[in-house]
Design an enzyme around this catalytic site. Structure first.
Site, PDB file in Angstrom:
ATOM      1  N   LYS A 240       4.394   1.671   3.350  1.00  0.00           N
ATOM      2  CA  LYS A 240       4.547   2.142   1.971  1.00  0.00           C
ATOM      3  C   LYS A 240       4.970   3.603   1.895  1.00  0.00           C
ATOM      4  O   LYS A 240       5.117   4.146   0.798  1.00  0.00           O
ATOM      5  CB  LYS A 240       3.226   1.941   1.212  1.00  0.00           C
TER       6      LYS A 240
ATOM      7  N   ASP B   4       5.597  -4.516  -6.050  1.00  0.00           N
ATOM      8  CA  ASP B   4       4.717  -3.689  -5.215  1.00  0.00           C
ATOM      9  C   ASP B   4       4.882  -2.236  -5.649  1.00  0.00           C
ATOM     10  O   ASP B   4       5.847  -1.559  -5.278  1.00  0.00           O
ATOM     11  CB  ASP B   4       5.078  -3.866  -3.738  1.00  0.00           C
ATOM     12  N   ILE B   5       3.928  -1.764  -6.445  1.00  0.00           N
ATOM     13  CA  ILE B   5       4.048  -0.429  -7.041  1.00  0.00           C
ATOM     14  C   ILE B   5       4.063   0.649  -5.972  1.00  0.00           C
ATOM     15  O   ILE B   5       4.914   1.552  -5.979  1.00  0.00           O
ATOM     16  CB  ILE B   5       2.908  -0.181  -8.041  1.00  0.00           C
ATOM     17  N   LEU B   6       3.126   0.583  -5.030  1.00  0.00           N
ATOM     18  CA  LEU B   6       3.022   1.632  -4.019  1.00  0.00           C
ATOM     19  C   LEU B   6       4.258   1.659  -3.130  1.00  0.00           C
ATOM     20  O   LEU B   6       4.778   2.734  -2.789  1.00  0.00           O
ATOM     21  CB  LEU B   6       1.762   1.419  -3.173  1.00  0.00           C
TER      22      LEU B   6
ATOM     23  N   LYS C 290      -4.424 -22.156 -25.169  1.00  0.00           N
ATOM     24  CA  LYS C 290      -5.458 -22.455 -24.194  1.00  0.00           C
ATOM     25  C   LYS C 290      -5.190 -23.807 -23.530  1.00  0.00           C
ATOM     26  O   LYS C 290      -4.943 -24.808 -24.198  1.00  0.00           O
ATOM     27  CB  LYS C 290      -6.831 -22.479 -24.864  1.00  0.00           C
TER      28      LYS C 290
ATOM     29  N   PHE D  87      -4.291   3.789  -1.569  1.00  0.00           N
ATOM     30  CA  PHE D  87      -5.626   3.303  -1.232  1.00  0.00           C
ATOM     31  C   PHE D  87      -5.503   1.930  -0.577  1.00  0.00           C
ATOM     32  O   PHE D  87      -4.604   1.153  -0.914  1.00  0.00           O
ATOM     33  CB  PHE D  87      -6.500   3.188  -2.481  1.00  0.00           C
TER      34      PHE D  87
ATOM     35  N   ASN E 138      -9.713  -8.795 -10.331  1.00  0.00           N
ATOM     36  CA  ASN E 138     -10.523  -8.458  -9.159  1.00  0.00           C
ATOM     37  C   ASN E 138     -11.722  -7.630  -9.593  1.00  0.00           C
ATOM     38  O   ASN E 138     -11.934  -7.424 -10.790  1.00  0.00           O
ATOM     39  CB  ASN E 138      -9.671  -7.716  -8.113  1.00  0.00           C
TER      40      ASN E 138
ATOM     41  N   LYS F 194      -0.380  -0.016   6.476  1.00  0.00           N
ATOM     42  CA  LYS F 194       0.007   0.117   5.075  1.00  0.00           C
ATOM     43  C   LYS F 194       0.611   1.477   4.807  1.00  0.00           C
ATOM     44  O   LYS F 194       1.608   1.598   4.069  1.00  0.00           O
ATOM     45  CB  LYS F 194      -1.218  -0.111   4.180  1.00  0.00           C
TER      46      LYS F 194
END
Length: 436
Positions: A372, A337-339, A320, A354, A241, A368
């Site tokens: 969380k 999902d870390i958070l 490749k 965040f 991203n 959220k």
């Protein structure tokens, strides 16, 4: 773009500002009357300079009546013996707006010609200049005009692109003067940003001074995640991203300045991490998950500012992938999902998440935060081109379980970082020695 109510923005940002409006000889000169009227209504001091050609389309009396100030057309028409008119106007301007700007005045500005009142004053002013071109579609597209506008833009002049539509000459295309309401919005946005930048410089200076003497996080262990994670498709391709890591790095620097022991877990970033903190580099979301969870129990504050990949390829090719077909399908599977895991595991740690959103920011952010189990959640609109990913600036809203805690206008990420930690510090449980 900066989102502000236009009417309130005019009242707040334009009141007391001195704006010199240069009007040149095009049919769109009649729109300048509306522009001047709206600026005057917003509380600005408006002074008009017209070229001789402009007076063929609109009268001096009209603009004098609307602005309540004399209108200037002749360099040698000195009305006040105590000043030189074009120098006086050049010096007092907070902003110079040329609308409409013909190809002729744009060329004069490019090459520094000064053969009338307007071009002379433009050459003498040190104020920022905003240019709103208006002309025939073929004139606007001419390489010389495009070159001249590019030169002016490179010199720092603000260009307001013309609209597309039916032109007075009968052609249809790009060349219509932007509507006065839009020009006023751009003027207001300029002053809003200048005010924000000034306030931000003052706040950052205060934060720096405070950081030198503050030990509010002394003895605390703070873990921050930053940057974007990448998920490999094959050895040379991956999914990622636009996160730059700047916000997370700013928080790490602020925490360090506040005396904390800082652990910074960073994925892919565009800038170098701050000195004086422990930096752990990771690649994938799973890598970041492992690094965070192995250190979680020893932390007092966790700030998850990283933009992790929600999904990863189900299969990662060892070599490749060669191009063999017109289409390629990649199956994605969900990453940990870390958070959410941090929220479920926390045992006295203060958790800050965040939310990078493109719409319905408040609703998604508060949802959220609840799901969380964050103590604070910092939300921002990443669809804007003047803040968020890659930018040095941001505009955020901070939420807790009861709703909006604070809305921070467009500011540098460093000043926002200090404010986030200030709010967190105020909510930390008191130590035993503090209670005694």
């Amino acid at each position: 773009m900066l989102v502000i109510s236009v009417k309130k923005g005019w009242e707040l940002m334009l009141h007391g500002k001195t704006i010199v409006v240069g009007i040149t000889g095009g049919i769109a000169a009649y729109k300048a009357a509306t522009l001047c009227s709206k600026l005057k209504q917003a509380g600005a001091h408006v002074h008009v300079i017209m070229t001789k050609s402009a007076t063929q389309f609109i009268t001096e009396l009209t603009l004098q009546t609307l602005t309540r100030n004399p209108v200037y057309t002749d360099t040698f028409d000195e009305r006040d013996a105590s000043v030189v008119s074009h120098i006086d106007l050049a010096d007092k301007a907070d902003l110079f707006v040329v609308a409409p700007a013909t190809a002729n005045i744009i060329a004069k500005m490019t090459y520094g010609l000064a053969d009338d009142m307007l071009s002379t004053t433009l050459l003498a002013t040190t104020a920022p200049i905003m240019v709103a071109p208006a002309m025939n579609v073929h004139m606007y597209a001419h390489p010389t005009v495009q070159h001249n506008m590019q030169v002016l833009a490179e010199r720092g002049m603000m260009m307001i692109e013309p609209d597309e539509g039916m032109l007075a000459c009968g052609y249809t295309g790009k060349g219509r003067l932007a509507e006065p309401e839009y020009i006023v919005e751009q003027i207001e946005a300029y002053f809003s940003k200048m005010t924000a930048a000034k306030d931000d410089r003052m706040a950052f200076s205060a934060n720096q001074e405070d950081a030198l003497t503050s030990s509010k996080l002394q003895g605390k262990s703070v873990m921050i995640t930053a940057g974007g994670t990448i998920e490999r498709i094959d050895p040379v391709r991956y999914i990622t991203n636009d996160s730059s890591g700047k916000m997370g790095f700013a928080i790490a620097e602020a925490a360090r300045d506040y005396g904390a022991k800082v652990t910074l877990i960073a994925g892919q970033t565009q800038v170098e991490p701050p000195e004086g903190v422990e930096v752990i580099r990771v690649e994938s979301t799973q890598d970041m998950y492992d690094a965070v969870m192995s250190r979680f129990d020893n932390m007092d504050i966790i700030v998850k500012a990283a933009a992790v990949s929600d999904y990863r390829p189900a299969v990662r090719a060892d070599q490749k992938i060669k191009k063999t077909t017109d289409r390629m399908t990649i199956e994605l599977v969900k990453n940990p999902d870390i958070l959410q895991e941090l929220g479920a595991r926390k045992n006295g740690q203060f958790l800050i998440g965040f939310a990078a959103e493109t719409h319905d920011v408040a609703a998604f952010a508060q949802d959220k935060l609840r799901r969380k189990q964050c103590d604070l959640l910092v939300a921002n609109d990443v669809s804007r081109d003047d803040a968020g990913f890659g930018s040095n600036n941001n505009e955020v809203q901070i939420y807790d379980a009861d709703g909006l805690v604070e809305s921070i206008p467009l500011s540098t990420k460093h000043s926002i970082a200090h404010r986030i930690l200030d709010i967190a510090y105020e909510r930390l449980p008191l130590e035993v020695d503090e209670l005694e």
